[in-house]
Design an enzyme around this catalytic site. Structure first.
Site, mmCIF file in Angstrom:
data_model
loop_
_atom_site.group_PDB
_atom_site.id
_atom_site.type_symbol
_atom_site.label_atom_id
_atom_site.label_comp_id
_atom_site.label_asym_id
_atom_site.label_seq_id
_atom_site.Cartn_x
_atom_site.Cartn_y
_atom_site.Cartn_z
ATOM 1 N N ARG A 1 0.834 -1.208 0.000
ATOM 2 C CA ARG A 1 0.000 0.000 0.000
ATOM 3 C C ARG A 1 0.865 1.254 0.000
ATOM 4 O O ARG A 1 0.571 2.221 -0.700
ATOM 5 C CB ARG A 1 -0.909 0.035 1.232
ATOM 6 C CG ARG A 1 -1.983 -1.002 1.218
ATOM 7 C CD ARG A 1 -3.164 -0.499 0.422
ATOM 8 N NE ARG A 1 -4.013 -1.621 0.040
ATOM 9 C CZ ARG A 1 -5.257 -1.479 -0.386
ATOM 10 N NH1 ARG A 1 -5.795 -0.288 -0.491
ATOM 11 N NH2 ARG A 1 -5.961 -2.526 -0.729
ATOM 12 N N HIS B 1 -11.108 14.365 10.867
ATOM 13 C CA HIS B 1 -11.029 15.824 10.977
ATOM 14 C C HIS B 1 -9.732 16.308 11.612
ATOM 15 O O HIS B 1 -9.471 17.501 11.629
ATOM 16 C CB HIS B 1 -12.253 16.389 11.720
ATOM 17 C CG HIS B 1 -13.423 16.587 10.812
ATOM 18 N ND1 HIS B 1 -13.826 15.641 9.908
ATOM 19 C CD2 HIS B 1 -14.266 17.629 10.633
ATOM 20 C CE1 HIS B 1 -14.864 16.087 9.233
ATOM 21 N NE2 HIS B 1 -15.158 17.296 9.647
ATOM 22 N N TYR C 1 -12.506 -7.658 4.657
ATOM 23 C CA TYR C 1 -11.581 -8.787 4.521
ATOM 24 C C TYR C 1 -11.856 -9.849 5.574
ATOM 25 O O TYR C 1 -12.198 -9.542 6.719
ATOM 26 C CB TYR C 1 -10.128 -8.336 4.726
ATOM 27 C CG TYR C 1 -9.553 -7.455 3.647
ATOM 28 C CD1 TYR C 1 -10.246 -7.199 2.462
ATOM 29 C CD2 TYR C 1 -8.292 -6.877 3.807
ATOM 30 C CE1 TYR C 1 -9.694 -6.395 1.485
ATOM 31 C CE2 TYR C 1 -7.742 -6.073 2.828
ATOM 32 C CZ TYR C 1 -8.443 -5.822 1.667
ATOM 33 O OH TYR C 1 -7.896 -5.021 0.720
ATOM 34 N N TYR D 1 -13.297 11.720 0.889
ATOM 35 C CA TYR D 1 -13.714 11.351 2.243
ATOM 36 C C TYR D 1 -14.926 12.149 2.732
ATOM 37 O O TYR D 1 -15.272 12.098 3.902
ATOM 38 C CB TYR D 1 -12.558 11.518 3.238
ATOM 39 C CG TYR D 1 -12.298 10.281 4.089
ATOM 40 C CD1 TYR D 1 -13.257 9.818 4.992
ATOM 41 C CD2 TYR D 1 -11.117 9.573 3.985
ATOM 42 C CE1 TYR D 1 -13.011 8.696 5.770
ATOM 43 C CE2 TYR D 1 -10.871 8.441 4.768
ATOM 44 C CZ TYR D 1 -11.816 8.009 5.650
ATOM 45 O OH TYR D 1 -11.584 6.894 6.413
ATOM 46 N N HIS E 1 -20.740 12.243 3.660
ATOM 47 C CA HIS E 1 -21.991 12.724 4.241
ATOM 48 C C HIS E 1 -23.195 11.822 4.014
ATOM 49 O O HIS E 1 -24.112 11.814 4.842
ATOM 50 C CB HIS E 1 -22.242 14.169 3.796
ATOM 51 C CG HIS E 1 -21.211 15.120 4.326
ATOM 52 N ND1 HIS E 1 -20.269 15.728 3.533
ATOM 53 C CD2 HIS E 1 -20.936 15.504 5.587
ATOM 54 C CE1 HIS E 1 -19.471 16.460 4.284
ATOM 55 N NE2 HIS E 1 -19.853 16.353 5.542
HETATM 56 C C1 HEM Z 1 -24.378 15.622 11.074
HETATM 57 C C2 HEM Z 1 -23.266 15.329 10.488
HETATM 58 C C3 HEM Z 1 -22.386 16.265 9.683
HETATM 59 C C4 HEM Z 1 -22.491 17.605 9.462
HETATM 60 C C5 HEM Z 1 -23.562 18.569 9.987
HETATM 61 C C6 HEM Z 1 -21.364 17.984 8.627
HETATM 62 C C7 HEM Z 1 -21.094 19.266 8.195
HETATM 63 C C8 HEM Z 1 -19.972 19.651 7.511
HETATM 64 C C9 HEM Z 1 -19.653 21.010 7.146
HETATM 65 C C10 HEM Z 1 -20.534 22.217 7.433
HETATM 66 C C11 HEM Z 1 -18.459 20.988 6.505
HETATM 67 C C12 HEM Z 1 -17.724 22.181 5.926
HETATM 68 C C13 HEM Z 1 -18.077 22.280 4.479
HETATM 69 C C14 HEM Z 1 -17.328 23.356 3.776
HETATM 70 O O1 HEM Z 1 -16.370 23.868 4.330
HETATM 71 O O2 HEM Z 1 -17.679 23.635 2.633
HETATM 72 C C15 HEM Z 1 -18.002 19.613 6.458
HETATM 73 C C16 HEM Z 1 -16.829 19.205 5.906
HETATM 74 C C17 HEM Z 1 -16.384 17.899 5.884
HETATM 75 N N1 HEM Z 1 -17.064 16.785 6.334
HETATM 76 FE FE1 HEM Z 1 -18.850 16.811 7.284
HETATM 77 N N2 HEM Z 1 -20.617 16.871 8.354
HETATM 78 C C18 HEM Z 1 -21.207 15.807 8.965
HETATM 79 C C19 HEM Z 1 -20.775 14.496 8.941
HETATM 80 C C20 HEM Z 1 -19.620 14.043 8.319
HETATM 81 C C21 HEM Z 1 -19.174 12.670 8.340
HETATM 82 C C22 HEM Z 1 -19.885 11.489 9.006
HETATM 83 C C23 HEM Z 1 -17.996 12.618 7.660
HETATM 84 C C24 HEM Z 1 -17.224 11.341 7.456
HETATM 85 C C25 HEM Z 1 -15.945 11.238 7.253
HETATM 86 C C26 HEM Z 1 -17.691 13.987 7.201
HETATM 87 C C27 HEM Z 1 -16.582 14.390 6.483
HETATM 88 C C28 HEM Z 1 -16.271 15.679 6.143
HETATM 89 C C29 HEM Z 1 -15.013 16.083 5.530
HETATM 90 C C30 HEM Z 1 -13.835 15.182 5.155
HETATM 91 C C31 HEM Z 1 -15.082 17.471 5.367
HETATM 92 C C32 HEM Z 1 -13.981 18.411 4.836
HETATM 93 C C33 HEM Z 1 -13.245 18.983 6.018
HETATM 94 C C34 HEM Z 1 -12.209 19.994 5.654
HETATM 95 O O3 HEM Z 1 -11.717 19.975 4.511
HETATM 96 O O4 HEM Z 1 -11.865 20.822 6.511
HETATM 97 N N3 HEM Z 1 -18.709 14.811 7.627
HETATM 98 N N4 HEM Z 1 -18.949 18.814 7.071
#
Ligand code: HEM
Ligand code: NAG
Ligand code: NAG
Ligand code: NAG
Ligand code: NAG
EC number: 1.14.99.1
Length: 436
Positions: free
Chosen positions: A109, A196, A344, A374, A377
């Site tokens: 990997r 995060h 797996y 990743y 959502h």
């Molecule tokens: C109720 C649950 C959740 C809410 C309300 C939520 C909300 C948000 C919001 C508001 C953002 C910022 C979007 C932006 O900057 O444009 C975000 C980013 C993100 N979310 Fe979620 N999210 C949820 C669940 C999840 C879950 C379960 C994952 C699974 C891995 C996830 C992964 C991410 C990732 C990877 C980002 C980008 C972060 C970054 O680049 O800083 N989220 N989410």
């Protein structure tokens, strides 16, 4: 006839004009060869260490040919790993075989990833800046050169569609589809909480930049990204983190008490503004639940260490506990989280010693592509079922009372029972092949 010829001439000219510009726009170099434009009509592919040669790095070297011919396809490997449970039960019990396979999993990997890291949003070629400036997410693929006929290089529309339209068409899930592997919300919130710490975009600089300069599992989401934040969250006694006790249970301290920045909307009262390592973890009670669990775990490990090393000062107890929590996190991630994701029947193993006799590099750089993929959502349900209550999004987000009202035990129980959604969008035909 003349007019026809002229039209053909214009078309040809148009074609030339179109092809002129950067010849790397069509991405002619295959097998991870690197393209360099030589003027406006020629290019060179650097095939170094790709195992291929030729103008487009398409001809395999003899050894590559042998390897490619003998190597089972990724699909075949996946099939073997996810079937034959009886066979794997035996392998999993024979420790030197399990170790050898796990060693192979880790090294093979890691060979898929370029190290040292290569490109970023501003650099489509290798440079000291792209290597050394940790403010950037790295890029596995070079960005499309600026001077290309279309935003995607040479294919596709002249202009990209509006990002909002694209997100709605491609990313938005309309209907909740329960995950066929039975993934729970407990898993989904773990994914969100864990990732995060390294998917932490710097919105002041833009989405190509990262705030988490550690680029990995450093637990900044528990301890804070800066030393100043860490110090504010620390109790400075027995290595512990600050906490508060509510109805006999331990929770994170309030923003008011510790004075660190957290993102809460104005309607949240001071008493419900919990302060933890990551500024945004007040958003989702699932995140605050994990933050509370890790806070308790940190302070528990401190107690154990102090018992064994009564002479250690606060600093040493804190630092050692942080290392232990990093180890615990990686163990959970490999042996439970990735194990579940992979499907797996081979039992994955966390054991750093597997790599001690190997050539292995431990640097890590988070890439933009990793972050984009990743955004899981669709794992989130339409509403959250906790004990006998059902929470809409409006009631759930920024509501830390959910954590204290139910308590960690009940939250864990409820989130373990509720099934998460499947990540992959389901289109009528295009995904069928991959889902098998
Ligand atoms: C109720 C649950 C959740 C809410 C309300 C939520 C909300 C948000 C919001 C508001 C953002 C910022 C979007 C932006 O900057 O444009 C975000 C980013 C993100 N979310 Fe979620 N999210 C949820 C669940 C999840 C879950 C379960 C994952 C699974 C891995 C996830 C992964 C991410 C990732 C990877 C980002 C980008 C972060 C970054 O680049 O800083 N989220 N989410
Ligand atoms: C290399 O790729 C270019 C552009 O795709 C193609 O026109 C050319 O025929 C290829 N050359 C070889 C030797 O495959
Ligand atoms: C072998 O594996 C089975 C199932 O995974 C397990 O129940 C059993 O205890 C193992 N036996 C030994 C000797 O480790
Ligand atoms: C990294 O790059 C950004 C964007 O060009 C720049 O603002 C910042 O100063 C650089 N950081 C360092 C440490 O050089
Ligand atoms: C927040 O959660 C609490 C406790 O479960 C609930 O009583 C309250 O209605 C929720 N707040 C909002 C604004 O929905």
């Amino acid at each position: 006839m003349i007019r026809f010829t002229f039209a053909v001439f214009l078309l040809a000219l148009g074609y030339l004009v179109c092809v002129e510009g950067n010849p790397c726009c069509s991405e002619p170099c295959q097998n991870r060869g690197v393209c360099t434009a030589m003027g406006t009509d020629k290019y060179e592919c650097d095939c170094t260490r790709t195992g291929f040669f030729g103008p487009n790095c398409t001809t395999p070297e003899f050894l590559t040919w042998v390897k490619v011919s003998l190597k089972p396809s990724p699909n075949a490997v996946h099939y073997i790993l996810t079937h034959f449970k009886g066979f794997w039960n035996i392998i999993n019990n024979i420790s030197f075989l399990r170790d050898a396979i796990m060693r192979y999993v880790l090294t093979s990997r890691s060979h898929l990833i370029d190290s040292p890291p290569t490109f970023n949003v501003d650099y489509g070629y290798k440079s000291w800046e792209a290597y050394s400036n940790l403010s950037y997410y790295t890029r596995s693929l070079p960005p499309v050169p600026e001077d290309c006929p279309t935003p995607m290089g040479v294919e596709g529309k002249k202009e990209l569609p509006d990002a909002k339209v694209l997100a709605e068409k491609l990313l938005m899930r309309r209907q909740f589809i329960p995950d066929p592997q039975g993934t729970s919300l407990m898993f989904a919130f773990f994914a969100q909480h864990f990732t995060h710490q390294f998917f932490k975009s710097d919105m002041k600089r833009g989405p190509a930049f990262i705030q988490a300069k550690g680029h990995g599992v450093d637990l900044n989401h528990i301890y804070g990204e800066t030393l100043d934040r860490q110090h504010k969250l620390r109790l400075f006694k027995d290595g512990k983190l600050k906490y508060q006790v509510l109805e006999g249970e331990i929770y994170p301290p309030t923003v008011k008490e510790v004075g660190v920045e957290m993102h809460y909307p104005p309607h949240v009262p001071d008493s419900h503004r919990f302060a933890v390592g990551h500024e945004a973890f007040g958003l989702v009670p699932g995140l605050m639940m994990y933050a509370t669990i890790w806070l308790r775990e940190h302070n528990r490990v401190c107690d154990v260490l102090k018992e064994v090393h009564p002479d250690w000062d606060d600093e040493r107890l804190f630092q050692t506990t942080r290392l232990i929590l990093i180890g615990e996190t990686i163990k959970i991630v490999i042996e439970d989280y990735v194990q579940h994701l992979s499907g797996y029947n081979f039992k994955l193993k966390f054991d750093p010693e597997l790599l001690f006799n190997q050539r292995f590099q431990y640097q890590n750089r988070i890439s933009s592509e990793f972050n984009t993929l990743y955004h899981w959502h669709p794992l989130m349900p339409d509403s959250f079922h906790i004990e006998e209550k059902d929470y809409s999004y409006k009631q759930f987000v920024f509501n830390t009372s959910v954590v204290t009202e139910h308590g960690i035990n009940n939250l864990v129980e409820s989130f373990t029972k509720q099934i998460a959604g499947r990540v992959r969008a389901v289109c009528t035909n295009c995904c069928r092949k991959h889902s098998d």
